[in-house]
Write an enzyme that holds these catalytic residues in place. Sequence first.
Site, PDB file in Angstrom:
ATOM      1  CD  GLU A   1     -33.419  -7.887 -10.704  1.00 54.98           C
ATOM      2  OE1 GLU A   1     -33.568  -7.020 -10.003  1.00 54.98           O
ATOM      3  OE2 GLU A   1     -32.083  -7.958 -11.133  1.00 54.98           O
TER       4      GLU A   1
ATOM      5  N   GLY B   1     -33.034   5.164 -24.598  1.00 54.93           N
ATOM      6  CA  GLY B   1     -33.624   3.686 -24.627  1.00 54.93           C
ATOM      7  C   GLY B   1     -32.392   2.827 -25.526  1.00 54.93           C
TER       8      GLY B   1
ATOM      9  N   PRO C   1     -30.836   0.786 -28.702  1.00 52.71           N
ATOM     10  CG  PRO C   1     -28.802   0.587 -29.889  1.00 52.71           C
ATOM     11  CD  PRO C   1     -29.586   0.225 -28.489  1.00 52.71           C
ATOM     12  N   GLY C   2     -33.146   0.402 -31.460  1.00 53.43           N
ATOM     13  CA  GLY C   2     -34.026  -0.345 -31.955  1.00 53.43           C
ATOM     14  C   GLY C   2     -35.714  -0.226 -31.127  1.00 53.43           C
ATOM     15  CB  THR C   3     -36.159   0.612 -27.775  1.00 53.62           C
ATOM     16  OG1 THR C   3     -35.374   2.038 -27.624  1.00 53.62           O
ATOM     17  CG2 THR C   3     -35.621  -0.469 -27.049  1.00 53.62           C
TER      18      THR C   3
ATOM     19  CG  HIS D   1     -32.845  -6.861  -5.758  1.00 51.86           C
ATOM     20  ND1 HIS D   1     -31.715  -6.824  -4.646  1.00 51.86           N
ATOM     21  CD2 HIS D   1     -31.896  -7.185  -6.870  1.00 51.86           C
ATOM     22  CE1 HIS D   1     -30.427  -6.649  -5.417  1.00 51.86           C
ATOM     23  NE2 HIS D   1     -30.694  -7.153  -6.663  1.00 51.86           N
TER      24      HIS D   1
ATOM     25  CG  ASP E   1     -27.195  -6.218  -6.680  1.00 47.83           C
ATOM     26  OD1 ASP E   1     -27.389  -5.350  -7.157  1.00 47.83           O
ATOM     27  OD2 ASP E   1     -27.667  -7.548  -6.884  1.00 47.83           O
TER      28      ASP E   1
HETATM   29  P1  ADP Z   1     -34.444   3.711 -32.356  1.00 47.72           P
HETATM   30  O1  ADP Z   1     -34.598   5.058 -32.860  1.00 47.72           O
HETATM   31  O2  ADP Z   1     -35.192   3.447 -30.948  1.00 47.72           O
HETATM   32  O3  ADP Z   1     -33.107   2.896 -32.705  1.00 47.72           O
HETATM   33  P2  ADP Z   1     -36.293   2.854 -34.459  1.00 47.72           P
HETATM   34  O4  ADP Z   1     -37.300   3.821 -33.841  1.00 47.72           O
HETATM   35  O5  ADP Z   1     -35.568   3.607 -35.553  1.00 47.72           O
HETATM   36  O6  ADP Z   1     -35.358   2.693 -33.068  1.00 47.72           O
HETATM   37  O7  ADP Z   1     -37.055   1.762 -34.736  1.00 47.72           O
HETATM   38  C1  ADP Z   1     -36.788   0.921 -35.698  1.00 47.72           C
HETATM   39  C2  ADP Z   1     -37.977   0.283 -36.449  1.00 47.72           C
HETATM   40  O8  ADP Z   1     -38.460  -0.878 -35.611  1.00 47.72           O
HETATM   41  C3  ADP Z   1     -39.323   1.184 -36.552  1.00 47.72           C
HETATM   42  O9  ADP Z   1     -39.256   1.731 -37.818  1.00 47.72           O
HETATM   43  C4  ADP Z   1     -40.311   0.144 -36.559  1.00 47.72           C
HETATM   44  O10 ADP Z   1     -40.691  -0.541 -37.411  1.00 47.72           O
HETATM   45  C5  ADP Z   1     -39.772  -0.858 -35.320  1.00 47.72           C
HETATM   46  N1  ADP Z   1     -40.065  -0.536 -34.025  1.00 47.72           N
HETATM   47  C6  ADP Z   1     -39.298  -0.360 -32.833  1.00 47.72           C
HETATM   48  N2  ADP Z   1     -39.962  -0.002 -32.041  1.00 47.72           N
HETATM   49  C7  ADP Z   1     -41.252  -0.045 -32.261  1.00 47.72           C
HETATM   50  C8  ADP Z   1     -42.305  -0.328 -31.327  1.00 47.72           C
HETATM   51  N3  ADP Z   1     -42.341   0.148 -30.172  1.00 47.72           N
HETATM   52  N4  ADP Z   1     -43.701  -0.487 -31.827  1.00 47.72           N
HETATM   53  C9  ADP Z   1     -43.710  -0.638 -33.209  1.00 47.72           C
HETATM   54  N5  ADP Z   1     -42.648  -0.989 -34.092  1.00 47.72           N
HETATM   55  C10 ADP Z   1     -41.217  -0.533 -33.576  1.00 47.72           C
HETATM   56 ZN    ZN Z   2     -29.104  -7.368  -8.045  1.00 48.20          ZN
END
Ligand code: ADP
Ligand code: ZN
Length: 641
Positions: free
Chosen positions: A449, A226, A228-230, A452, A525
């Site tokens: 989308e 995924g 970054p930050g997900t 599609h 596409d």
């Molecule tokens: P990744 O590892 O995918 O880069 P992290 O897990 O380090 O992302 O996420 C960083 C911070 O963002 C987490 O510590 C949390 O506070 C917040 N965060 C990210 N995704 C979520 C989520 N799905 N639900 C709640 N908090 C989230």
């Molecule tokens: Zn398309």
Amino acid sequence: MAAGTSDSGFMNKIIERLKGLREDGPNKSDPAQNRVRFSIWYFIAAMLVLVWFQSYSGGQQTEKISYSDFKQWAREGKVEDLTVGPEQIIGTVKGEEGKPARQFITVRIEDPELVGQLEQKGIKFSGYFENKWLGAVVSWMLPLGLFVFIWFFLMKRMSGGAQGVLSLGKARVKVYGEKDVKVTFEDVAGIDEAKGELEEVVQFLKEPEKSQRLGGRIPKGVLLVGAPGTGKTLLAKAVAGEAGVMFFSMSGSEFVEMIVGVGAARIRDLFRQAREHAPCIIFLDEMDALGKARGLNPMGGHDEREQTLNQLLVEMDGFDPRAGVIILAATNRPDILDPALLRPGRFDRHVAIDKPDIRGREAILKIHAKDVALSSDVDLKKIAAMTPGFVGADLANLINEAALIAARRGADEVNMAHFQEAADRIIGGLEKKNRVMSPKEKEIVAYHESGHALVAMLLPGTDPVSKISIIPRGIAALGYTQQLPTEDRYLMTRNELLDRLQVLLGGRVAEEVIFDDISTGAQNDLQRASDIARTMVMEYGMSERLGLLTYTHTPQSRYLDLGLGSNEREYSERTAQDIDEEKSRIMDEAHQKVLLKLKNYRDRLEKLAKILLENETIEGDELKTFAEEIRVRASAVSDGP
Ligand code: ADP
Ligand code: ZN
Ligand code: MG
């Protein structure tokens, strides 16, 4: 010898210097530093000895003269004595008035008369056997010895250092081995699909015996993929927290060290510790730093990383999942991972973590807003609506930023205006990174989308649409329409290929129908559609006009894209024209069919796009109901008169 005198004085100076050093050596306060300095002085002394040796054997005082000069001196009786070597003659000239005796050297020339002349003049002469062994010692054994000495010295320092690093590796694993992880699934929101898939892992870790008795296949490695930050790291931690097991975590970059072998040692250590604490989780974060495909490095191999990677592969292979250790890894670049890592028995299960949709964002906001004093006007749903493309980390940041702004303004509670300001600020940052769509772009993507998806729903032979999303995924795609099964098929019929072609064109044609204008978003596409048309004509013999002949002879090139043989053409100009015309015909026919479909179902297209603009994703029952309606209407039309 005369030459020795000044040299020995020089030598004495060195010896004195060394003595002096040895004397003040023990007085130094820091013994470790002292040892190093002392060793360096050894090295310098050895160098000086070498220089002295060279000057001694080379003989600075020795005069080089020509053979004819030497004969002249011999004839004049100036020469005192001679040493005749195999290649040279060294001798002493008698001192003249004021001048001391000098040494000279000349080359030896085959001269049978020399002995007679020397005897005649009464010059003492002697010869010697060339001592090859001594020569060898002087000319290269000594420098070699010096290098061995330096090497030995460096190795001693290195091994001392490496030991320190190795124990450091151990310490790091210990630090990162968390016992009571507080994070649970409740702290993770908006990625329910991924959570559901990891539920099984939790179950296994909680009750390993039970899961095995029921015959469930236990995953060995699960790769979380995924942006970054997900929430990949968060989710991995939550799995450990849910199951109540230890959490060993290390980041890919920590394994890649300057010193070769340390990364591999850390891996070994990590796995050993994990085995001792089973059941537990090993989490390898930022897998791409470690698992980059071997040979992808333009600078040639990276020995250290390869060693570490190999060690990881070895550990994973020698691992019995029944031991109760599950390996989770996270990456945002699964495309560059070494294929060996993805093979069965390693990270063969992938869990995709998408960016959250509007509902997911609201849920994440709710989690992070728990500890913040919100004013009553704050509507998290509205905030979710104005933050498309935000990931969990961005949302956590948003709440934080809003709270800071409120504090700066001296407010007691965080209100909507604070959130608006924080969102604007973060969006500004994200826009610079090209991660935010404008409303107009969003609308185009929604129709694209939907196009599609609608075409796919109208073609009974295609895989069912399982999810439509207008949340950007990855680097290139602005939205996506997912059809399951997504794996490649071994065989495809002509009709299936034509259907697929239509689905690919659906996005572009939808833009055409709705906006009377087209965007650049369909480029990928169209490329894939052209590929299908081309291979149908040139490789699969699916064009009646061109018959069964194939026109490419590099079946491998489609996968490896080596560009081999693409320059060679084994067909005539006329055939080339035929091929082009056939490709165009296939594309045009597909285009017309799609155009007709989308014009007929324009109301559905608009409905679907509207839902997408509202919710950003459609899946599950909502999507099934929609597809069912379409199918009923389509069959009514075709059954009709
Ligand atoms: P990744 O590892 O995918 O880069 P992290 O897990 O380090 O992302 O996420 C960083 C911070 O963002 C987490 O510590 C949390 O506070 C917040 N965060 C990210 N995704 C979520 C989520 N799905 N639900 C709640 N908090 C989230
Ligand atoms: Zn398309
Ligand atoms: Mg992370």
